[in-house]
Design a protein around this motif. Sequence first.
Motif, PDB file in Angstrom:
ATOM      1  N   GLU A 109       0.847  -1.199   0.000  1.00 54.82           N
ATOM      2  CA  GLU A 109       0.000   0.000   0.000  1.00 54.82           C
ATOM      3  C   GLU A 109       0.874   1.237   0.000  1.00 54.82           C
TER       4      GLU A 109
ATOM      5  N   ASP B  18      -7.250   6.303  -1.691  1.00 61.73           N
ATOM      6  CA  ASP B  18      -6.910   4.901  -1.915  1.00 61.73           C
ATOM      7  C   ASP B  18      -8.035   3.979  -1.472  1.00 61.73           C
TER       8      ASP B  18
ATOM      9  N   VAL C 211      -8.522  -0.620  -1.140  1.00 58.98           N
ATOM     10  CA  VAL C 211      -7.917  -1.931  -1.337  1.00 58.98           C
ATOM     11  C   VAL C 211      -9.025  -2.948  -1.549  1.00 58.98           C
TER      12      VAL C 211
ATOM     13  N   PHE D  16      -4.051  -2.751  -4.588  1.00 55.30           N
ATOM     14  CA  PHE D  16      -4.158  -1.403  -4.058  1.00 55.30           C
ATOM     15  C   PHE D  16      -4.524  -0.452  -5.195  1.00 55.30           C
TER      16      PHE D  16
ATOM     17  N   TYR E  72      -1.828  -7.404  -6.197  1.00 55.53           N
ATOM     18  CA  TYR E  72      -1.484  -8.448  -5.249  1.00 55.53           C
ATOM     19  C   TYR E  72      -1.366  -9.761  -6.006  1.00 55.53           C
TER      20      TYR E  72
END
Length: 146
Positions: free
Chosen positions: A95, A121, A123, A128, A144
């Motif tokens: 992140e 931001d 997730v 991210f 990821y």
Amino acid sequence: MKLPYTEVRSAIGALTKAIDKSKNLELSTAGIKLQSIISQLMSENDDLEHENKQLKDQLADAWQNQFDRSNLVKYKGVWVADEQTRKKIQLEDCEISDDLLTKMYCPRCLANKDQLISLNDFVNSDGFYVECPVCNFDRLIIEYIL
């Protein structure tokens, strides 16, 4: 030369006392008009000082904005403040810090509205993302690996 308000008010007070002592109607009327004019000038001065501060702030923002734009670099479809910031973002593995997010800007708002809008931001399971709070543009920045 700028006189402090306390000195101006003190001078007005002294003038008022002198006029009251004179018992002259014309002098009293002229003094009241003068007090009114001085009050209006003080108010106008306050307004001009406030406007001047706003204009100075706008000018400083414009200079900062111009400086920011001259250093912008692209990273994964978003604008980043400068090359050093881009390198820091590349080093992140899961992140991006809030400090770095404030230096990442929406490409759509910059192109369409000529505004530097810092990104937020979020997730999810893919990775991210960054998102524009104004136009909702989003982009995957860190993927990821599952």
